[in-house]
Design an enzyme around this catalytic site. Structure first.
Site, PDB file in Angstrom:
ATOM      1  N   GLU A  81      -5.275  -5.135  10.575  1.00 43.30           N
ATOM      2  CA  GLU A  81      -4.269  -4.105  10.789  1.00 43.30           C
ATOM      3  C   GLU A  81      -4.541  -3.383  12.101  1.00 43.30           C
ATOM      4  O   GLU A  81      -5.309  -2.403  12.128  1.00 43.30           O
ATOM      5  CB  GLU A  81      -4.287  -3.101   9.635  1.00 43.30           C
ATOM      6  N   GLU A 100      -6.749   4.501   7.848  1.00 46.98           N
ATOM      7  CA  GLU A 100      -6.569   5.924   7.526  1.00 46.98           C
ATOM      8  C   GLU A 100      -7.820   6.485   6.855  1.00 46.98           C
ATOM      9  O   GLU A 100      -8.163   7.654   7.033  1.00 46.98           O
ATOM     10  CB  GLU A 100      -5.309   6.114   6.655  1.00 46.98           C
ATOM     11  N   GLY A 111       2.510   2.148  10.825  1.00 51.06           N
ATOM     12  CA  GLY A 111       3.440   3.273  10.673  1.00 51.06           C
ATOM     13  C   GLY A 111       4.119   3.682  11.967  1.00 51.06           C
ATOM     14  O   GLY A 111       4.754   4.729  12.034  1.00 51.06           O
ATOM     15  N   HIS A 131      -9.469   0.849   5.014  1.00 52.68           N
ATOM     16  CA  HIS A 131      -8.182   1.091   5.671  1.00 52.68           C
ATOM     17  C   HIS A 131      -8.382   2.059   6.846  1.00 52.68           C
ATOM     18  O   HIS A 131      -9.184   2.976   6.767  1.00 52.68           O
ATOM     19  CB  HIS A 131      -7.174   1.668   4.668  1.00 52.68           C
ATOM     20  N   GLY A 185       2.933  -1.171   4.266  1.00 52.86           N
ATOM     21  CA  GLY A 185       2.969   0.256   3.973  1.00 52.86           C
ATOM     22  C   GLY A 185       4.399   0.707   3.715  1.00 52.86           C
ATOM     23  O   GLY A 185       4.958   0.496   2.631  1.00 52.86           O
ATOM     24  N   GLY A 186       5.019   1.284   4.712  1.00 52.87           N
ATOM     25  CA  GLY A 186       6.357   1.884   4.581  1.00 52.87           C
ATOM     26  C   GLY A 186       7.375   1.005   3.868  1.00 52.87           C
ATOM     27  O   GLY A 186       8.095   1.470   2.969  1.00 52.87           O
ATOM     28  N   ASN A 229       0.873  -1.177   0.000  1.00 51.97           N
ATOM     29  CA  ASN A 229       0.000   0.000   0.000  1.00 51.97           C
ATOM     30  C   ASN A 229       0.909   1.225   0.000  1.00 51.97           C
ATOM     31  O   ASN A 229       1.492   1.558   1.015  1.00 51.97           O
ATOM     32  CB  ASN A 229      -0.883  -0.050   1.254  1.00 51.97           C
ATOM     33  N   TRP A 230       1.012   1.856  -1.142  1.00 53.14           N
ATOM     34  CA  TRP A 230       1.956   2.980  -1.279  1.00 53.14           C
ATOM     35  C   TRP A 230       1.414   4.279  -0.687  1.00 53.14           C
ATOM     36  O   TRP A 230       2.126   5.272  -0.627  1.00 53.14           O
ATOM     37  CB  TRP A 230       2.332   3.184  -2.759  1.00 53.14           C
ATOM     38  N   LYS A 231       0.162   4.285  -0.303  1.00 49.46           N
ATOM     39  CA  LYS A 231      -0.465   5.472   0.302  1.00 49.46           C
ATOM     40  C   LYS A 231      -0.192   6.720  -0.558  1.00 49.46           C
ATOM     41  O   LYS A 231      -0.115   6.608  -1.773  1.00 49.46           O
ATOM     42  CB  LYS A 231       0.011   5.630   1.752  1.00 49.46           C
ATOM     43  N   SER A 271       3.551  -2.217  10.313  1.00 55.06           N
ATOM     44  CA  SER A 271       5.003  -2.236  10.517  1.00 55.06           C
ATOM     45  C   SER A 271       5.654  -3.586  10.167  1.00 55.06           C
ATOM     46  O   SER A 271       6.585  -4.020  10.863  1.00 55.06           O
ATOM     47  CB  SER A 271       5.357  -1.811  11.934  1.00 55.06           C
TER      48      SER A 271
END
Ligand code: PGA
Length: 250
Positions: free
Chosen positions: A166, A96, A172, A94, A233-234, A9-11, A212
């Protein structure tokens, strides 16, 4: 055998040029595996990503979509638009989207319904907040999120659903759920799905862990019985790290 999946997930990261670079780096090092690999770039780069990965095993997903097909919804994108550029998978629910953009279970349920009606595949995300875990309400919270969105699905709908647990406190933050904490929740989720649909559906559905995940902790998480891969993510923003996580799922 359940399908193992690792999705990035590149956000809201990467310009067009950076997107092209990262996709090329992924393509040059990726060797086909049994694990399905998905990337979810930002909307503006979906078309180009799809074009670059047209003949690749790496699939492209969207990070969100609206539940209506067309109309006066400034800033929104529909399932039909995604499908018109060849995108057949969408991440929905998600944390976010829930926390920063105030999406409720009701809105997410409408989006999931729309995607499934269009025959798209949904990666449905859910997970508890830190306070909910601290007060030991995490199982209850997750059960409620699952039921509000998935309880009306038909037997065939389930073929197009992937789940992603999640825990919000792990997204994150660098803090990961331990493999044992994640496994405990994934087992709970599988039991809930069994109650909502059937044991056959529950045993076949892929349940990803997100929060993470890194090359250093991926293998420990993915070795657990009910963890079928990850939503990253990251660490999905660097080709080497992402592919190391893909390898860990094998
Ligand atoms: P993270 O994000 O890997 O950066 O924690 C996971 C996610 O939000 O899907």
């Amino acid at each position: 055998m359940r399908q193992k999946i690792v999705a990035g997930n590149w956000k809201m990261n990467k310009t067009l040029q950076e997107t092209e670079e990262l996709i090329k780096a992924l393509q040059s090092s990726y060797t086909t595996s049994n694990t399905e690999v998905i990337i979810a770039p930002t909307y503006v780069n979906l078309y180009r990503s799809q074009e670059l990965l047209n003949s690749s095993k790496i699939k492209v997903a969207a990070q969100n979509m609206h539940f209506e097909s067309t109309g006066a919804f400034t800033g929104e994108i529909s399932a039909e638009m995604l499908q018109s550029i060849g995108v057949e998978t969408v991440i929905l629910g998600h944390s976010e989207r829930r926390d920063v953009f105030f999406e409720t279970d009701e809105i997410i349920a409408k989006k999931v319904r729309k995607a499934l009606d269009q025959n798209m595949r949904v990666i449905f995300c859910f997970g508890e907040q830190l306070e909910e875990r601290k007060s030991n309400a995490h199982f209850e919270v997750v059960s409620s999120q699952l039921k509000s969105v998935l309880s009306a699905l038909s037997e065939t709908d389930w073929d197009n659903v992937v789940l992603a647990y999640e825990p919000v406190w792990a997204i994150g933050t660098g803090e990961t759920a331990s493999p044992e904490q994640a496994q405990e929740m994934h087992k709970h989720v599988r039991n809930e799905i069994s109650a909502m649909s059937s044991e056959a559906v529950a045993s076949q559905i892929s349940i990803l862990y997100g929060g993470s995940v890194k090359p250093a902790n991926a293998a420990g998480l993915f070795s657990k019985e009910d963890i079928d891969g990850g939503l990253i993510g990251g660490a999905s923003l660097k080709a080497d790290d992402f592919l190391a996580i893909v390898d860990a799922a094998e």
